[in-house]
Write a protein that holds these residues in place. Structure first.
Motif, PDB file in Angstrom:
ATOM      1  N   UNK A 120       1.295 -22.335   8.584  1.00 17.39           N
ATOM      2  CA  UNK A 120       0.585 -21.122   8.993  1.00 17.39           C
ATOM      3  C   UNK A 120      -0.180 -20.503   7.824  1.00 17.39           C
ATOM      4  N   UNK A 121      -1.173 -19.663   8.122  1.00 16.23           N
ATOM      5  CA  UNK A 121      -1.858 -18.902   7.080  1.00 16.23           C
ATOM      6  C   UNK A 121      -0.854 -17.976   6.400  1.00 16.23           C
ATOM      7  N   UNK A 122      -0.906 -17.884   5.076  1.00 13.77           N
ATOM      8  CA  UNK A 122       0.095 -17.113   4.355  1.00 13.77           C
ATOM      9  C   UNK A 122      -0.477 -16.593   3.052  1.00 13.77           C
ATOM     10  N   UNK A 123       0.196 -15.612   2.468  1.00 11.72           N
ATOM     11  CA  UNK A 123      -0.054 -15.205   1.091  1.00 11.72           C
ATOM     12  C   UNK A 123       1.109 -14.371   0.579  1.00 11.72           C
ATOM     13  N   UNK A 124       1.108 -14.109  -0.709  1.00 15.85           N
ATOM     14  CA  UNK A 124       2.111 -13.248  -1.325  1.00 15.85           C
ATOM     15  C   UNK A 124       1.551 -11.844  -1.440  1.00 15.85           C
ATOM     16  N   UNK A 125       2.395 -10.849  -1.235  1.00 18.69           N
ATOM     17  CA  UNK A 125       1.925  -9.465  -1.175  1.00 18.69           C
ATOM     18  C   UNK A 125       2.880  -8.553  -1.937  1.00 18.69           C
ATOM     19  N   UNK A 132      -4.506  -9.359   3.884  1.00 19.00           N
ATOM     20  CA  UNK A 132      -5.245 -10.600   4.101  1.00 19.00           C
ATOM     21  C   UNK A 132      -4.893 -11.331   5.374  1.00 19.00           C
ATOM     22  N   UNK A 133      -3.946 -10.800   6.130  1.00 13.92           N
ATOM     23  CA  UNK A 133      -3.521 -11.377   7.403  1.00 13.92           C
ATOM     24  C   UNK A 133      -3.488 -10.247   8.423  1.00 13.92           C
ATOM     25  N   UNK A 134      -4.063 -10.432   9.589  1.00 18.76           N
ATOM     26  CA  UNK A 134      -4.110  -9.347  10.565  1.00 18.76           C
ATOM     27  C   UNK A 134      -2.730  -8.968  11.110  1.00 18.76           C
ATOM     28  N   UNK A 135      -2.580  -7.682  11.419  1.00 19.28           N
ATOM     29  CA  UNK A 135      -1.356  -7.205  12.077  1.00 19.28           C
ATOM     30  C   UNK A 135      -1.436  -7.503  13.572  1.00 19.28           C
ATOM     31  N   UNK A 136      -0.265  -7.688  14.233  1.00 18.20           N
ATOM     32  CA  UNK A 136       1.068  -7.816  13.647  1.00 18.20           C
ATOM     33  C   UNK A 136       1.199  -9.130  12.878  1.00 18.20           C
ATOM     34  N   UNK A 150      16.094 -11.518   6.513  1.00 20.69           N
ATOM     35  CA  UNK A 150      14.981 -11.704   5.597  1.00 20.69           C
ATOM     36  C   UNK A 150      13.677 -12.054   6.266  1.00 20.69           C
ATOM     37  N   UNK A 151      13.585 -11.802   7.582  1.00 24.23           N
ATOM     38  CA  UNK A 151      12.355 -12.052   8.342  1.00 24.23           C
ATOM     39  C   UNK A 151      12.077 -10.824   9.200  1.00 24.23           C
ATOM     40  N   UNK A 152      10.851 -10.312   9.115  1.00 25.97           N
ATOM     41  CA  UNK A 152      10.487  -9.107   9.858  1.00 25.97           C
ATOM     42  C   UNK A 152       9.139  -9.280  10.558  1.00 25.97           C
ATOM     43  N   UNK A 153       9.045  -8.764  11.765  1.00 24.52           N
ATOM     44  CA  UNK A 153       7.758  -8.639  12.443  1.00 24.52           C
ATOM     45  C   UNK A 153       7.200  -7.265  12.077  1.00 24.52           C
ATOM     46  N   UNK A 154       6.022  -7.238  11.467  1.00 24.21           N
ATOM     47  CA  UNK A 154       5.455  -6.001  10.924  1.00 24.21           C
ATOM     48  C   UNK A 154       4.234  -5.608  11.743  1.00 24.21           C
ATOM     49  N   UNK A 155       4.276  -4.406  12.312  1.00 23.31           N
ATOM     50  CA  UNK A 155       3.218  -3.970  13.232  1.00 23.31           C
ATOM     51  C   UNK A 155       1.995  -3.418  12.522  1.00 23.31           C
ATOM     52  N   UNK A 156       2.197  -2.741  11.374  1.00 26.97           N
ATOM     53  CA  UNK A 156       1.064  -2.098  10.712  1.00 26.97           C
ATOM     54  C   UNK A 156       1.361  -1.909   9.224  1.00 26.97           C
ATOM     55  N   UNK A 157       0.390  -1.333   8.516  1.00 26.09           N
ATOM     56  CA  UNK A 157       0.510  -1.215   7.066  1.00 26.09           C
ATOM     57  C   UNK A 157       1.615  -0.261   6.648  1.00 26.09           C
ATOM     58  N   UNK A 158       1.875   0.781   7.430  1.00 24.33           N
ATOM     59  CA  UNK A 158       2.946   1.708   7.061  1.00 24.33           C
ATOM     60  C   UNK A 158       4.306   1.010   7.086  1.00 24.33           C
ATOM     61  N   UNK A 159       4.527   0.142   8.077  1.00 21.84           N
ATOM     62  CA  UNK A 159       5.782  -0.626   8.118  1.00 21.84           C
ATOM     63  C   UNK A 159       5.867  -1.582   6.934  1.00 21.84           C
ATOM     64  N   UNK A 160       4.744  -2.146   6.556  1.00 20.72           N
ATOM     65  CA  UNK A 160       4.708  -3.064   5.422  1.00 20.72           C
ATOM     66  C   UNK A 160       5.061  -2.330   4.135  1.00 20.72           C
TER      67      UNK A 160
END
Length: 374
Positions: A120-125, A132-136, A150-160
């Motif tokens: 999958x498309x990925x990067x370090x943040x 660099x990857x669209x939400x969610x 250690x795995x989360x579904x993130x809806x938006x930047x505030x959650x990130x």
């Protein structure tokens, strides 16, 4: 090791994976010795072991020097400790250079990307740039996560941003609309002999695998062959010695690699009854540089169900009902304390009728977990 004596295999870790190595080790005449965190660990209850701290290189090295070869049943031992063993001429399989791809998700994705393998498309943040990857999107710990941790579904930047407070660097991936999840077990020996088992469908609930079906139904022969080719290529690429699980997403007619686990794996438990050579025997053969065994299936289908802790604490009494109802059922107990959601055992069934096998396994799984009482 001396050719006149049977070798001693040292296993770092004494959980259920080490426990399931005991039977094939006994059959082969191989001495199995465990480095356990506690004498109450699953495998330590049934095998020779020492108790120690796998974070302490001196303790691990002292243990390792009593063995002919060292292997692992979890990824938690630091790679730096594995390198200390290698620097002291301990035979370690898989090596630190191969095992790192099981321990570090970023390193794993880098080498796969560099070798044009599908991921999958990925990067370090770290919060210093655009995700660099669209939400969610999916956020993961770089190391240490398993069974949904250690795995989360993130809806938006505030959650990130909130996640960054507990994980200063995250691995971000695109959220896939995948058709199914499969896994392929592969084995490779030091001189390069390799073998794979058929791809396995893995069924997840809350990030935990609850069931597997082998061979994976409803995917084309082309995809099955492709999955096995990917597994063999990765094993050769990283210099694997031992067995490894490659977890993949099926996205339409494409495969995308999700995770690697360079050790026996939950998705291969079906092989104890379902394959001529189980993943546990094969792992021992591979790390000892013995000729690999036949990975062929013993029946058309093999279904495995994980027993998760629930309301029942007595795991022996259910045998009376289950064994009378389905004599072909095979039960594997880990002898672990029963806690909600914890893997405490698994059940296997093999045969020609997939619908019957699924019904049998679901019933056994739910009965032992306490979700049903009949």
């Amino acid at each position: 090791m001396s050719g006149a004596e049977f070798p001693t295999v040292g296993v770092i870790g004494a959980g259920q994976l080490a426990r399931m190595m005991i039977a094939p080790a006994i059959a082969l005449g191989v001495n199995l010795k465990l480095f356990a965190a506690s004498s109450e660990d699953s495998a330590a209850l049934s095998a020779d072991h020492v108790v120690g701290n796998f974070l302490n290189p001196d303790e691990v090295l002292t243990f390792a020097k009593t063995c002919d070869v060292i292997t692992f049943e979890h990824e938690l031992i630091p790679n730096s400790v594995i390198k200390v063993l290698e620097q002291n001429q301990v035979v370690v399989r898989p090596s630190s250079s191969a095992f790192i791809y099981s321990q570090n998700k970023a390193q794993m994705r880098k080498i796969l990307q560099e070798n044009n393998l599908p991921i999958p498309n990925w990067n370090l943040y770290s919060g210093d740039k655009d995700p660099g990857i669209p939400f969610p999107l999916i956020a993961k710990s770089i190391s240490g996560g398993y069974d949904g941790r250690g795995v989360w579904v993130v809806a938006d930047e505030s959650e990130l941003r909130e996640l960054l407070k507990i994980q200063p660097t995250l691995l971000l991936e695109e959220k896939l609309n995948f058709t199914s999840e499969i896994a392929v077990m592969v084995a490779r020996s030091p001189h390069g002999q390799a073998a794979t088992w058929p791809p396995t469908l893995t069924v997840q609930r809350d990030g935990i695998c609850i069931q597997t079906i082998t061979p994976a139904p409803d995917i084309s022969d082309t995809l099955k062959i492709s999955a096995q080719e990917i597994a063999l290529k990765i094993a050769d690429l990283i210099g694997l010695v031992g067995v490894m699980a490659i977890e993949l997403f099926v996205v339409g007619d494409r495969l995308l690699i999700n995770e690697l686990a360079a050790r026996p794996h939950n998705s291969g438990h079906w092989s104890i009854e379902g394959s001529v050579t189980s993943q546990f025997e094969q792992h021992l053969r591979a790390i000892l540089d013995l000729p690999l065994g036949d990975p062929s299936m013993t029946a058309a289908f093999a279904v495995m169900g994980n027993i998760l802790g629930g309301d029942k604490s007595d795991m022996y009494r259910p045998y009376l009902h289950l064994m009378a109802r389905n004599p072909e059922l095979k039960v594997h107990q880990y002898m672990k304390e029963v806690r909600p959601g914890r893997k405490i055992g698994h059940v296997n069934a093999v045969g020609e009728d997939l619908l019957h096998l699924e019904e049998l396994i679901v019933h056994a799984r739910d009965y032992m977990s306490g979700e049903i009482d009949e």
